[in-house]
Motif scaffolding. Structure first.
Motif, short mmCIF file in Angstrom:
data_model
loop_
_atom_site.label_atom_id
_atom_site.label_comp_id
_atom_site.label_asym_id
_atom_site.label_seq_id
_atom_site.Cartn_x
_atom_site.Cartn_y
_atom_site.Cartn_z
N ALA A 149 32.05 49.21 58.01
CA ALA A 149 31.55 49.86 56.80
C ALA A 149 32.71 50.20 55.87
N ALA A 150 33.77 50.76 56.41
CA ALA A 150 34.93 51.16 55.60
C ALA A 150 35.58 49.96 54.92
N LEU A 151 35.61 48.83 55.61
CA LEU A 151 36.25 47.64 55.07
C LEU A 151 35.28 46.74 54.30
N TYR A 152 34.03 47.20 54.16
CA TYR A 152 32.98 46.46 53.45
C TYR A 152 32.79 45.07 54.04
N ARG A 153 32.70 45.01 55.35
CA ARG A 153 32.45 43.75 56.07
C ARG A 153 30.95 43.69 56.37
N THR A 154 30.18 43.50 55.31
CA THR A 154 28.73 43.63 55.39
C THR A 154 28.06 42.52 56.20
N GLU A 155 28.68 41.36 56.29
CA GLU A 155 28.04 40.27 57.02
C GLU A 155 27.94 40.58 58.51
N GLN A 156 28.91 41.25 59.08
CA GLN A 156 28.89 41.60 60.50
C GLN A 156 28.27 42.98 60.75
N LEU A 157 28.13 43.78 59.72
CA LEU A 157 27.68 45.16 59.89
C LEU A 157 26.29 45.27 60.49
N GLY A 158 25.36 44.48 60.04
CA GLY A 158 23.99 44.56 60.55
C GLY A 158 23.92 44.32 62.05
N PHE A 159 24.60 43.28 62.51
CA PHE A 159 24.64 42.99 63.95
C PHE A 159 25.17 44.20 64.71
N HIS A 160 26.24 44.79 64.21
CA HIS A 160 26.87 45.89 64.93
C HIS A 160 26.10 47.20 64.80
N LEU A 161 25.35 47.39 63.73
CA LEU A 161 24.46 48.55 63.65
C LEU A 161 23.37 48.45 64.71
N ARG A 162 22.80 47.27 64.86
CA ARG A 162 21.78 47.06 65.91
C ARG A 162 22.39 47.29 67.29
N ARG A 163 23.56 46.75 67.50
CA ARG A 163 24.24 46.90 68.79
C ARG A 163 24.55 48.36 69.05
N ALA A 164 24.95 49.10 68.03
CA ALA A 164 25.24 50.53 68.18
C ALA A 164 24.00 51.29 68.65
N LEU A 165 22.86 50.98 68.08
CA LEU A 165 21.61 51.61 68.51
C LEU A 165 21.30 51.23 69.95
N GLU A 166 21.51 49.97 70.31
CA GLU A 166 21.30 49.52 71.69
C GLU A 166 22.28 50.20 72.66
N GLY B 134 35.00 55.34 50.58
CA GLY B 134 34.36 55.03 49.31
C GLY B 134 32.85 55.09 49.36
N TRP B 135 32.31 55.62 48.28
CA TRP B 135 30.86 55.80 48.18
C TRP B 135 30.10 54.48 48.24
N PRO B 136 30.53 53.43 47.52
CA PRO B 136 29.79 52.17 47.59
C PRO B 136 29.73 51.60 49.01
N ASN B 137 30.80 51.71 49.77
CA ASN B 137 30.80 51.22 51.15
C ASN B 137 29.77 51.98 51.98
N ALA B 138 29.74 53.29 51.82
CA ALA B 138 28.79 54.11 52.59
C ALA B 138 27.36 53.83 52.16
N MET B 139 27.12 53.69 50.88
CA MET B 139 25.75 53.43 50.41
C MET B 139 25.26 52.07 50.90
N THR B 140 26.14 51.08 50.93
CA THR B 140 25.76 49.77 51.44
C THR B 140 25.44 49.86 52.93
N ALA B 141 26.28 50.56 53.69
CA ALA B 141 26.07 50.70 55.13
C ALA B 141 24.78 51.46 55.42
N ILE B 142 24.52 52.52 54.69
CA ILE B 142 23.33 53.33 54.95
C ILE B 142 22.07 52.55 54.58
N THR B 143 22.16 51.72 53.55
CA THR B 143 21.03 50.88 53.16
C THR B 143 20.73 49.86 54.26
#
Length: 110
Positions: A51-68, A88-97
């Motif tokens: 999220a901090a590095l705005y690596r959005t392509e891998q973020l979804g996979f790892h959010l699911r994995r984090a929940l698992e 940064g706010w944009p990074n956090a808003m993208t991650a939270i979305t």
């Protein structure tokens, strides 16, 4: 030895076989299995870094994995809220979305 399971997208296997092998064998088969951190803690570190590095392509996979791996929706929301001030706010808003979309699609409540 535990059974190895493929994590990297199989579609990439023919295109970049060594990268897929290293992803599955070294990153997920070795680094993620080291005893120094629990899978839950590794997920928290990974999600916040992506999220901090705005690596959005891998973020979804790892959010699911984090929940698992046992992180709760509330813990992930709090971590992302906290990093907004440092990464940064944009990074956090993208991650939270992305997290909201994953939670909504999975039907998780509260």
């Amino acid at each position: 030895m535990a059974e190895e399971k493929a994590v990297a997208p199989q579609a990439l296997g023919e295109f970049a076989p060594k990268l897929v092998e290293l992803t599955d064998r070294v990153l997920f088969g070795d680094v993620w299995e080291r005893p120094g951190l629990s899978p839950r803690d590794r997920s928290l570190v990974t999600v916040t870094t992506l999220a901090a590095l705005y690596r959005t392509e891998q973020l979804g996979f790892h959010l699911r994995r984090a929940l698992e791996n046992g992180l709760t929706r509330e813990e992930l929301v709090e971590a992302i809220t906290h990093l907004a001030f440092y990464a940064g706010w944009p990074n956090a808003m993208t991650a939270i979305t992305q997290l909201k979309g994953i939670v909504d699609e999975s039907g998780q409540v509260g």
